[in-house]
Enzyme design. Structure first.
Site, PDB file in Angstrom:
ATOM      1  CB  CYS A 138      29.690  51.941  56.103  1.00 41.72           C
ATOM      2  SG  CYS A 138      31.400  52.057  55.640  1.00 41.72           S
ATOM      3  CG  HIS A 169      27.734  48.235  56.674  1.00 37.95           C
ATOM      4  ND1 HIS A 169      28.164  48.166  55.366  1.00 37.95           N
ATOM      5  CD2 HIS A 169      28.827  48.534  57.411  1.00 37.95           C
ATOM      6  CE1 HIS A 169      29.460  48.417  55.323  1.00 37.95           C
ATOM      7  NE2 HIS A 169      29.888  48.650  56.550  1.00 37.95           N
ATOM      8  CG  ASP A 183      25.231  42.553  56.622  1.00 37.69           C
ATOM      9  OD1 ASP A 183      26.133  41.734  56.891  1.00 37.69           O
ATOM     10  OD2 ASP A 183      25.422  43.788  56.561  1.00 37.69           O
ATOM     11  CE  LYS A 233      32.702  43.514  59.255  1.00 39.45           C
ATOM     12  NZ  LYS A 233      33.415  44.775  59.392  1.00 39.45           N
ATOM     13  CD  GLN A 287      30.226  44.248  62.746  1.00 36.50           C
ATOM     14  OE1 GLN A 287      30.738  43.595  63.655  1.00 36.50           O
ATOM     15  NE2 GLN A 287      30.891  45.159  62.077  1.00 36.50           N
TER      16      GLN A 287
HETATM   17  N1  C6P Z   1      31.814  47.034  58.732  1.00 36.74           N
HETATM   18  C1  C6P Z   1      32.867  48.526  60.307  1.00 36.74           C
HETATM   19  O1  C6P Z   1      33.813  49.187  60.744  1.00 36.74           O
HETATM   20  P1  C6P Z   1      32.997  43.689  54.290  1.00 36.74           P
HETATM   21  O2  C6P Z   1      33.757  44.973  54.225  1.00 36.74           O
HETATM   22  O3  C6P Z   1      32.286  43.376  53.017  1.00 36.74           O
HETATM   23  O4  C6P Z   1      33.807  42.570  54.816  1.00 36.74           O
HETATM   24  O5  C6P Z   1      31.858  43.934  55.390  1.00 36.74           O
HETATM   25  C2  C6P Z   1      30.907  44.931  55.160  1.00 36.74           C
HETATM   26  C3  C6P Z   1      29.958  45.029  56.284  1.00 36.74           C
HETATM   27  C4  C6P Z   1      28.667  44.597  56.083  1.00 36.74           C
HETATM   28  N2  C6P Z   1      27.771  44.627  57.064  1.00 36.74           N
HETATM   29  C5  C6P Z   1      28.085  45.071  58.296  1.00 36.74           C
HETATM   30  C6  C6P Z   1      27.043  45.060  59.360  1.00 36.74           C
HETATM   31  C7  C6P Z   1      29.375  45.539  58.544  1.00 36.74           C
HETATM   32  O6  C6P Z   1      29.681  45.985  59.750  1.00 36.74           O
HETATM   33  C8  C6P Z   1      30.331  45.539  57.511  1.00 36.74           C
HETATM   34  C9  C6P Z   1      31.716  46.082  57.723  1.00 36.74           C
HETATM   35  C10 C6P Z   1      33.071  47.642  59.109  1.00 36.74           C
HETATM   36  O7  C6P Z   1      31.763  48.543  60.858  1.00 36.74           O
HETATM   37  C11 C6P Z   1      33.727  48.374  57.987  1.00 36.74           C
HETATM   38  S1  C6P Z   1      32.732  49.688  57.382  1.00 36.74           S
END
Ligand code: C6P
Length: 414
Positions: free
Chosen positions: A372, A129, A207, A233, A210
Site C-alpha cells: 500500500c 501508506h 499516522d 497491529k 506502525q
Molecule cells: N499496513 C501493512 O501490511 P489499518 O488497515 O487501517 O488498520 O492500517 C492502515 C495502515 C496505515 N498506516 C500504516 C503505516 C500502515 O502500515 C497501515 C497498515 C499493513 O503494512 C496493511 S496494508
C-alpha cells in the site's frame, strides 16, 4: 538516585502467550514474519474478550440495567487505557474508529473539507501508506488545494531540508506523515515535522499505525494535532482503532458519520451534535474489540515499549546482517539504528510473490507486494518487494529460517 534498568525482552517467553505458535504450518513450526500487516494475539487479549462476552456484554451508553452499565464501563475504561497509552491530556480526546484508515479519513473529511481551499497546500511524504496519502489527495482535489509529497533521500529518510522549497509561498494547511514506514521501517522525525507545520500555521496529522506497536507514542511530545492508531497491529483485535485529536479542533469539526448516539437533539427542523467523542461515534461501536484493545495496550505496556523497541532494533540489525550474506538479495531502507523491525528486500530476478510462496511451504510467512505504498515503490524503481517484519514474539531462529528459505527459493527458481 536509584536507576531502574528494565530487563531485556525475552521473546521466547512472550511467545508462549500466543496460541498461534502451537501449531505446525505445512508440517513445520510457524515462522511468522508479517507482524507489520497484523500482529498475533496473546491469550491475555483473547481471554479478556471472551470474559467480556460471557459476563458483561450489552450495548453501551443506552441501557440502565446492570449488564449495560458493566459494558459501558468496559468500553469507557478502554478509552481511558488508550488515552493513558498515548499520553492524551484527556480520554475524551480519544475517538474509537474502525482502524487507522478510518481515523485519517475522519480528519480528512471532517476537518479537511471545511478548512481547505484553492491556494492551500497539503503536504504528505513519499513514504506514506495509502491510508495517509489517498484521503488527502482526494480531499485536496475536492477542495482545490495543492497536494505535494516530501521526498526521501537515498537511505529512505525524509528530506527535511526540502520542506521550505517545496512549500514555497503556499499556505501550508496540513502536514501528514507516518511515524514509522511500513515498507522501509524508517522512523520519521515527527516532532520536527510538527514544529515546522506549526511554524507555517498548518496542522500535523501523524499516522502512528506502525509507530504505536513498536515505540512510545506520546501525543504531547510529538506535538501533533491528530494521531491515528490501529489495535490489530499491537496485539489487539481487528475492527477497532483510535483517533487522538486536540480537543479544540475536535470540538470545531463537523461529524463524519451520522446516526444514533452522536446527537444531542433531533427534530424535523434540525439536529444538534453530541459532545466529543460521542459526536464521532455514530452507531453501535466495536464494543468487545474496545475491551480487547485495552487489554492489548495493558499487555504491551507491561512488557514495556522501550524493551520492545530495543528488541526490534536488534532483530532488524540481525536480519540486515544475515541478508547481507546473500549477494543476490537487495535490501531497502536505512541502517538498523534508524528503523523499527521491518526489512524490505528483493531477490535478484525472482518476483516477490514467488519468493513468498516458496517460503510459505517452509512455514515462513512474509508479505510480498507494494505494501500500500505505490509512490514509494515508484521511488525505489520496483513494482513490489518482499517484507519481513518482526514483533515482541519474534526470535532470531525465525530469521535464520527465512535465510535458509531464501537459499531454497534461489535453488528452485533461478
Ligand atoms: N499496513 C501493512 O501490511 P489499518 O488497515 O487501517 O488498520 O492500517 C492502515 C495502515 C496505515 N498506516 C500504516 C503505516 C500502515 O502500515 C497501515 C497498515 C499493513 O503494512 C496493511 S496494508
Amino acid at each position: 538516585m536509584a536507576v531502574t534498568v528494565r530487563p531485556k525482552l525475552d521473546a521466547q517467553k512472550q511467545r508462549a502467550d500466543f496460541p498461534i505458535f502451537e501449531q505446525l504450518i505445512h508440517g513445520k513450526p510457524l515462522s511468522f514474519l508479517d507482524s507489520a500487516a497484523s500482529s498475533q494475539k496473546p491469550r491475555q487479549v483473547l481471554d479478556a474478550m471472551q470474559r467480556f462476552y460471557e459476563t458483561s456484554y450489552a450495548n453501551v451508553h443506552r441501557g440502565v440495567y446492570e449488564l449495560a452499565e458493566r459494558a459501558t464501563a468496559g468500553y469507557e475504561g478502554a478509552r481511558e487505557t488508550v488515552g493513558r497509552f498515548l499520553n492524551a491530556p484527556s480520554p475524551r480526546e480519544v475517538v474509537f474508529t474502525r482502524n487507522a484508515t478510518e481515523a485519517i479519513n475522519l480528519v480528512a473529511y471532517a476537518w479537511g473539507l471545511n478548512n481547505l481551499g484553492p491556494g492551500d497546500l497539503v503536504l504528505v511524504t513519499e513514504l506514506e501508506h495509502h491510508s495517509n496519502f489517498v484521503p488527502w489527495q482526494y480531499v485536496a482535489r475536492r477542495t482545490g488545494a495543492d497536494f505535494r509529497m516530501l521526498p526521501l533521500d537515498d537511505e529512505g529518510q525524509l528530506r527535511l531540508d526540502a520542506l521550505d522549497e517545496l512549500a514555497g509561498s503556499s499556505r501550508v494547511k496540513v502536514v501528514a506523515a507516518g511515524m514509522v514506514s511500513n515498507s522501509l521501517g524508517s522512523v520519521n522525525p515527527v516532532e520536527k515535522l510538527s514544529a515546522w507545520a506549526h511554524d507555517r500555521g498548518a496542522i500535523m496529522v501523524c499516522d502512528a499505525a506502525q509507530g504505536a506497536p513498536h515505540r512510545v507514542v506520546d501525543v504531547q511530545a510529538l506535538g501533533a494535532d491528530f494521531v491515528a492508531v490501529t489495535a490489530h497491529k499491537l496485539c489487539g483485535p481487528s475492527g477497532i482503532g483510535a483517533l487522538w485529536g486536540r480537543m479544540e479542533l475536535l470540538e470545531e469539526m463537523e461529524p463524519f458519520n451520522l446516526g444514533g448516539h452522536m446527537i444531542s437533539r433531533v427534530t424535523v427542523e434540525d439536529t444538534s451534535w453530541g459532545e466529543v467523542p460521542a459526536k464521532f461515534e455514530a452507531g453501535t461501536q466495536a464494543i468487545a474489540e474496545a475491551v480487547g484493545f485495552g487489554a492489548a495496550v495493558d499487555y504491551i505496556t507491561e512488557i514495556g515499549l522501550d524493551a520492545i523497541e530495543q528488541h526490534e532494533h536488534e532483530l532488524a540489525a540481525y536480519a540486515l546482517d544475515r541478508l547481507a550474506e546473500l549477494p543476490w538479495v537487495k535490501t531497502y531502507g536505512p541502517p538498523a539504528k534508524h528503523r523499527a523491525g521491518i526489512v524490505s528486500f528483493n531477490v535478484e530476478n525472482i518476483h516477490p510473490h514467488d519468493v513468498a510462496q516458496i517460503l510459505d511451504g517452509e512455514g515462513v510467512a512474509i508479505r510480498a507486494g507494494h505494501h500500500c505504498c505505490q509512490p514509494l515503490m515508484t521511488k525505489l524503481g520496483v513494482a513490489a518487494t518482499n517484507r519481513a517484519s518482526f514483533y515482541l514474539y519474534t526470535v532470531t531462529d525465525e530469521i535464520d529460517r527465512l535465510v535458509a528459505g531464501l537459499h531454497k527459493v534461489r535453488k528452485i527458481l533461478s
